[in-house]
Motif scaffolding. Structure first.
Motif, PDB file in Angstrom:
ATOM      1  N   ALA A   1       0.813  -1.222   0.000  1.00 34.71           N
ATOM      2  CA  ALA A   1       0.000   0.000   0.000  1.00 34.71           C
ATOM      3  C   ALA A   1       0.844   1.269   0.000  1.00 34.71           C
ATOM      4  O   ALA A   1       0.312   2.379   0.017  1.00 34.71           O
ATOM      5  N   VAL A   2       2.175   1.115  -0.009  1.00 38.30           N
ATOM      6  CA  VAL A   2       3.054   2.301  -0.033  1.00 38.30           C
ATOM      7  C   VAL A   2       4.002   2.259  -1.237  1.00 38.30           C
ATOM      8  O   VAL A   2       4.992   2.975  -1.287  1.00 38.30           O
ATOM      9  N   SER A   3       3.669   1.396  -2.208  1.00 39.08           N
ATOM     10  CA  SER A   3       4.447   1.330  -3.453  1.00 39.08           C
ATOM     11  C   SER A   3       5.952   1.190  -3.203  1.00 39.08           C
ATOM     12  O   SER A   3       6.764   1.773  -3.933  1.00 39.08           O
TER      13      SER A   3
ATOM     14  N   GLU B   1      -6.739  13.454   5.218  1.00 36.50           N
ATOM     15  CA  GLU B   1      -6.551  14.294   4.035  1.00 36.50           C
ATOM     16  C   GLU B   1      -6.346  13.426   2.799  1.00 36.50           C
ATOM     17  O   GLU B   1      -5.770  12.335   2.878  1.00 36.50           O
ATOM     18  N   VAL B   2      -6.814  13.951   1.668  1.00 33.13           N
ATOM     19  CA  VAL B   2      -6.637  13.242   0.390  1.00 33.13           C
ATOM     20  C   VAL B   2      -6.100  14.208  -0.638  1.00 33.13           C
ATOM     21  O   VAL B   2      -6.583  15.337  -0.762  1.00 33.13           O
ATOM     22  N   ILE B   3      -5.099  13.767  -1.375  1.00 29.59           N
ATOM     23  CA  ILE B   3      -4.707  14.484  -2.585  1.00 29.59           C
ATOM     24  C   ILE B   3      -4.357  13.417  -3.620  1.00 29.59           C
ATOM     25  O   ILE B   3      -3.453  12.610  -3.415  1.00 29.59           O
ATOM     26  N   GLY B   4      -5.108  13.401  -4.700  1.00 25.93           N
ATOM     27  CA  GLY B   4      -4.863  12.399  -5.740  1.00 25.93           C
ATOM     28  C   GLY B   4      -4.916  10.992  -5.175  1.00 25.93           C
ATOM     29  O   GLY B   4      -5.896  10.585  -4.549  1.00 25.93           O
ATOM     30  N   THR B   5      -3.849  10.248  -5.358  1.00 22.43           N
ATOM     31  CA  THR B   5      -3.827   8.846  -4.931  1.00 22.43           C
ATOM     32  C   THR B   5      -3.313   8.674  -3.491  1.00 22.43           C
ATOM     33  O   THR B   5      -3.110   7.546  -3.044  1.00 22.43           O
ATOM     34  N   ILE B   6      -3.063   9.802  -2.813  1.00 20.02           N
ATOM     35  CA  ILE B   6      -2.504   9.735  -1.450  1.00 20.02           C
ATOM     36  C   ILE B   6      -3.594  10.021  -0.409  1.00 20.02           C
ATOM     37  O   ILE B   6      -4.303  11.017  -0.505  1.00 20.02           O
ATOM     38  N   LEU B   7      -3.690   9.117   0.550  1.00 17.82           N
ATOM     39  CA  LEU B   7      -4.618   9.312   1.674  1.00 17.82           C
ATOM     40  C   LEU B   7      -3.796   9.310   2.959  1.00 17.82           C
ATOM     41  O   LEU B   7      -2.945   8.444   3.144  1.00 17.82           O
ATOM     42  N   THR B   8      -4.031  10.302   3.813  1.00 11.98           N
ATOM     43  CA  THR B   8      -3.316  10.359   5.095  1.00 11.98           C
ATOM     44  C   THR B   8      -4.309  10.441   6.237  1.00 11.98           C
ATOM     45  O   THR B   8      -5.261  11.220   6.153  1.00 11.98           O
ATOM     46  N   ILE B   9      -4.058   9.673   7.280  1.00 13.94           N
ATOM     47  CA  ILE B   9      -4.836   9.890   8.502  1.00 13.94           C
ATOM     48  C   ILE B   9      -3.866  10.057   9.667  1.00 13.94           C
ATOM     49  O   ILE B   9      -2.795   9.457   9.689  1.00 13.94           O
ATOM     50  N   GLU B  10      -4.268  10.933  10.576  1.00  7.38           N
ATOM     51  CA  GLU B  10      -3.434  11.144  11.763  1.00  7.38           C
ATOM     52  C   GLU B  10      -4.251  10.777  12.994  1.00  7.38           C
ATOM     53  O   GLU B  10      -5.305  11.363  13.233  1.00  7.38           O
TER      54      GLU B  10
ATOM     55  N   ILE C   1      -0.844  -6.595   4.915  1.00  8.72           N
ATOM     56  CA  ILE C   1      -0.854  -5.280   4.264  1.00  8.72           C
ATOM     57  C   ILE C   1       0.427  -4.542   4.641  1.00  8.72           C
ATOM     58  O   ILE C   1       0.752  -4.414   5.829  1.00  8.72           O
ATOM     59  N   LEU C   2       1.131  -4.053   3.645  1.00  7.04           N
ATOM     60  CA  LEU C   2       2.360  -3.309   3.917  1.00  7.04           C
ATOM     61  C   LEU C   2       2.056  -1.817   3.974  1.00  7.04           C
ATOM     62  O   LEU C   2       1.776  -1.175   2.967  1.00  7.04           O
ATOM     63  N   LEU C   3       2.062  -1.298   5.206  1.00  9.88           N
ATOM     64  CA  LEU C   3       1.907   0.140   5.442  1.00  9.88           C
ATOM     65  C   LEU C   3       3.010   0.529   6.414  1.00  9.88           C
ATOM     66  O   LEU C   3       3.308  -0.228   7.338  1.00  9.88           O
ATOM     67  N   ARG C   4       3.630   1.667   6.209  1.00 16.06           N
ATOM     68  CA  ARG C   4       4.710   2.082   7.126  1.00 16.06           C
ATOM     69  C   ARG C   4       4.351   3.436   7.721  1.00 16.06           C
ATOM     70  O   ARG C   4       4.643   4.472   7.116  1.00 16.06           O
ATOM     71  N   PRO C   5       3.693   3.426   8.893  1.00 14.80           N
ATOM     72  CA  PRO C   5       3.279   4.703   9.483  1.00 14.80           C
ATOM     73  C   PRO C   5       4.481   5.547   9.890  1.00 14.80           C
ATOM     74  O   PRO C   5       5.571   5.030  10.130  1.00 14.80           O
ATOM     75  N   PHE C   6       4.260   6.869   9.907  1.00 14.43           N
ATOM     76  CA  PHE C   6       5.225   7.788  10.529  1.00 14.43           C
ATOM     77  C   PHE C   6       4.666   8.065  11.920  1.00 14.43           C
ATOM     78  O   PHE C   6       3.762   8.903  12.049  1.00 14.43           O
ATOM     79  N   GLY C   7       5.146   7.425  12.932  1.00 11.86           N
ATOM     80  CA  GLY C   7       4.606   7.649  14.283  1.00 11.86           C
ATOM     81  C   GLY C   7       3.108   7.435  14.298  1.00 11.86           C
ATOM     82  O   GLY C   7       2.621   6.337  13.995  1.00 11.86           O
ATOM     83  N   ASN C   8       2.353   8.516  14.587  1.00  9.55           N
ATOM     84  CA  ASN C   8       0.892   8.412  14.668  1.00  9.55           C
ATOM     85  C   ASN C   8       0.207   8.746  13.334  1.00  9.55           C
ATOM     86  O   ASN C   8      -0.999   8.958  13.299  1.00  9.55           O
TER      87      ASN C   8
ATOM     88  N   TYR D   1      -0.434   6.542   6.135  1.00 11.13           N
ATOM     89  CA  TYR D   1      -0.795   7.021   4.791  1.00 11.13           C
ATOM     90  C   TYR D   1      -0.824   5.860   3.817  1.00 11.13           C
ATOM     91  O   TYR D   1      -0.153   4.848   3.995  1.00 11.13           O
ATOM     92  N   LEU D   2      -1.640   6.048   2.779  1.00  8.97           N
ATOM     93  CA  LEU D   2      -1.695   5.087   1.661  1.00  8.97           C
ATOM     94  C   LEU D   2      -1.167   5.795   0.429  1.00  8.97           C
ATOM     95  O   LEU D   2      -1.575   6.932   0.137  1.00  8.97           O
ATOM     96  N   LEU D   3      -0.273   5.139  -0.268  1.00 10.73           N
ATOM     97  CA  LEU D   3       0.268   5.685  -1.516  1.00 10.73           C
ATOM     98  C   LEU D   3       0.468   4.468  -2.433  1.00 10.73           C
ATOM     99  O   LEU D   3       1.570   3.988  -2.621  1.00 10.73           O
ATOM    100  N   PRO D   4      -0.648   3.931  -2.925  1.00 13.45           N
ATOM    101  CA  PRO D   4      -0.585   2.620  -3.579  1.00 13.45           C
ATOM    102  C   PRO D   4      -0.158   2.683  -5.040  1.00 13.45           C
ATOM    103  O   PRO D   4      -0.236   3.747  -5.663  1.00 13.45           O
ATOM    104  N   PRO D   5       0.271   1.550  -5.604  1.00 14.31           N
ATOM    105  CA  PRO D   5       0.490   1.512  -7.048  1.00 14.31           C
ATOM    106  C   PRO D   5      -0.851   1.689  -7.763  1.00 14.31           C
ATOM    107  O   PRO D   5      -1.893   1.341  -7.212  1.00 14.31           O
ATOM    108  N   TYR D   6      -0.796   2.236  -8.982  1.00 13.54           N
ATOM    109  CA  TYR D   6      -2.041   2.593  -9.667  1.00 13.54           C
ATOM    110  C   TYR D   6      -2.841   1.367 -10.115  1.00 13.54           C
ATOM    111  O   TYR D   6      -4.011   1.486 -10.474  1.00 13.54           O
ATOM    112  N   CYS D   7      -2.211   0.200 -10.084  1.00 15.32           N
ATOM    113  CA  CYS D   7      -2.932  -1.007 -10.507  1.00 15.32           C
ATOM    114  C   CYS D   7      -3.786  -1.572  -9.372  1.00 15.32           C
ATOM    115  O   CYS D   7      -4.489  -2.559  -9.559  1.00 15.32           O
ATOM    116  N   ILE D   8      -3.741  -0.966  -8.197  1.00 12.91           N
ATOM    117  CA  ILE D   8      -4.498  -1.522  -7.066  1.00 12.91           C
ATOM    118  C   ILE D   8      -5.998  -1.536  -7.408  1.00 12.91           C
ATOM    119  O   ILE D   8      -6.511  -0.598  -8.012  1.00 12.91           O
ATOM    120  N   SER D   9      -6.676  -2.609  -7.034  1.00 16.59           N
ATOM    121  CA  SER D   9      -8.096  -2.727  -7.396  1.00 16.59           C
ATOM    122  C   SER D   9      -8.961  -2.137  -6.281  1.00 16.59           C
ATOM    123  O   SER D   9      -8.509  -2.008  -5.128  1.00 16.59           O
TER     124      SER D   9
END
Ligand SMILES: Cc1ncc(COP(=O)(O)O)c(C=O)c1O
Length: 428
Positions: free
Chosen positions: A53-55, A356-365, A390-397, A400-408
């Motif tokens: 999920a973080v490309s 927050e969302v911008i394009g293909t990036i989703l962030t939650i704090e 699921i591979l996600l690497r949070p920054f502390g608290n 974020y999701l920054l997936p490859p564009y092929c994600i279904s």
């Protein structure tokens, strides 16, 4: 030839010989040995599948081991694997430069190749510092991140992650980015810095700060005004699009959403679709011309052994083929739409400080503990998502999701459902 090892032996052998980045080897769990990638998935030597999920540090665009890019690299490897790039050139580098310039907003005409995001930034800094007034300072945003080489570290300003090197970093002026709700403070600090007459160049990550700023969005409108003011005052501007480039914020390049055109744009990460290391520093003709003269000493005396590597350029050309397909634009729009639905549903949750969302990036704090990389929530979240494949690497608290564009959509929903568990079922 190595024989294929039995399960888990790669991870064990790694422990004895590898020094990993951003890792405290004394306390870290053994690394997960990945032996295969396909689409949005990575497969471990134990046979576990991880949804990326973080490309993979934001580099992968079209899925792992994409056969089209692999084939193009293979074909190029059989023709020409490398040639030095001073005094020589080759078709893949020229094609790529022509195509990048055509895809970028208007006004750019020169591409300087290097190896990664940090070197793309180093090159930009050298261009700006050599072309500008050497007595003047660099201006940057607080919470910026531009890479781990010395120039890139300096540009970001002093932070916890470059503390051992503080005595060696050059001085910069830093101002808060124009995050929403705090635009005026940022603008006032910007004007003060500019009016001091000390600033020679301004570097920023356009629209969203990555690692240093914990994936925080800021106002493109104010950034536009800043770039315009710099232009009026003859201050060079550098857009670090290492993370945002190649469609991450929806449009191909974040600078495409700005009215003003920064003097220099730094690209890397997604440039090769995640296959091979490559950096590109893009400049306007006037900047290029300021390095022209009768002596070598006036030239930009910078380069790397693998500058313009033909395999990396072939990968980048192949990745561009895919990126410029209407299907890819549609896939990015679909990811954004899904993210926005998630945002609508969860943004007011009491456990969240922001969504927050911008394009293909989703962030939650998460509103848990302090906003810090050292927030122990990080390890808990990392482990929880890994357990769910699921591979996600949070920054502390911050997650974020920054997936490859092929994600279904189904794969995205799997991730959202896992996040929902952290919000609804964990006993905060
Ligand atoms: C905005 C930005 N600039 C520069 C870099 C450095 O890139 P690299 O890790 O390829 O050196 C990064 C890396 O995360 C980045 O996000």
């Amino acid at each position: 030839m190595e024989t294929v090892p039995s399960h888990s032996s790669w991870a064990m052998r790694d422990k004895a010989c590898i020094w990993h980045p951003f890792t405290q080897a004394q306390t870290a769990a053994p690394p997960i040995a990945i032996v295969k990638g396909k689409g949005s998935y990575l497969y471990s030597e134990k046979g576990d599948a991880y949804l990326d999920a973080v490309s993979s540090w934001w580099v992968n665009l079209h899925g792992h081991a994409h056969p089209y890019i692999a084939e193009k690299i293979g074909a190029q490897a059989k023709e020409l694997e490398h040639v030095l790039f001073a005094g020589f050139t080759h078709p893949q580098a020229i094609l790529l430069a022509e195509r990048l310039l055509a895809a970028l907003p208007a006004g750019y005409s020169r591409v300087f190749y290097s190896d990664n995001g940090s070197t793309a930034v180093e090159t930009a800094l050298k261009m700006a510092l050599q072309a500008g007034d050497p007595r003047k300072k660099l201006l940057s945003f607080e919470g910026g991140y531009h890479g781990d080489t010395f120039g890139a570290m300096s540009a970001a300003g002093k932070s916890f992650c470059n503390r051992p090197f503080w005595p060696y970093l050059f001085e910069v002026s830093s101002i808060p980015p124009p995050i929403f709700g705090k635009e005026n403070e940022s603008w006032e600090r910007f004007e003060k810095a500019i009016d001091s007459g000390e600033v020679g160049a301004f570097i920023f990550e356009p629209l969203i700060q990555g690692w240093g700023g914990m994936m925080r969005l800021h106002s493109g409108e104010v950034l536009d005004r800043m770039i315009q003011k710099c232009e009026e005052q003859g201050i060079l501007t550098i857009a670090d699009e290492v993370m945002t480039g190649f469609g991450r914020t929806g449009v191909l390049f974040s600078c495409g959403s700005l009215k003003a055109a920064p003097d220099i744009i730094c690209l890397s990460k997604g440039i090769s679709g995640g296959f091979l290391p490559l950096g590109a520093t893009i400049a306007k003709e006037s900047l290029f011309e300021s390095f022209l003269g009768p002596t070598l000493s006036q030239a930009l005396l910078h380069g790397h052994s693998y500058t313009g590597n033909p395999l990396a350029c072939a990968a980048a050309n192949a990745s561009l083929d895919l990126l410029l397909q209407p299907e890819c634009t549609a896939a990015r729009a679909r990811i954004e739409e899904e993210h926005r639905l998630f945002q609508q549903k969860w943004r007011s949750h009491p456990t969240l400080l922001r969504c927050e969302v911008i394009g293909t990036i989703l962030t939650i704090e998460y509103k848990i503990g302090e906003r810090s990389y050292y927030n122990p929530l990080r390890d808990r979240l990392l482990e929880f998502f890994l357990q769910k494949g699921i591979l996600l690497r949070p920054f502390g608290n911050v997650l974020y999701l920054l997936p490859p564009y092929c994600i279904s959509p189904e794969e995205l929903h799997r991730i959202y459902s896992a996040i929902a568990i952290t919000l609804e079922e964990w006993l905060w």
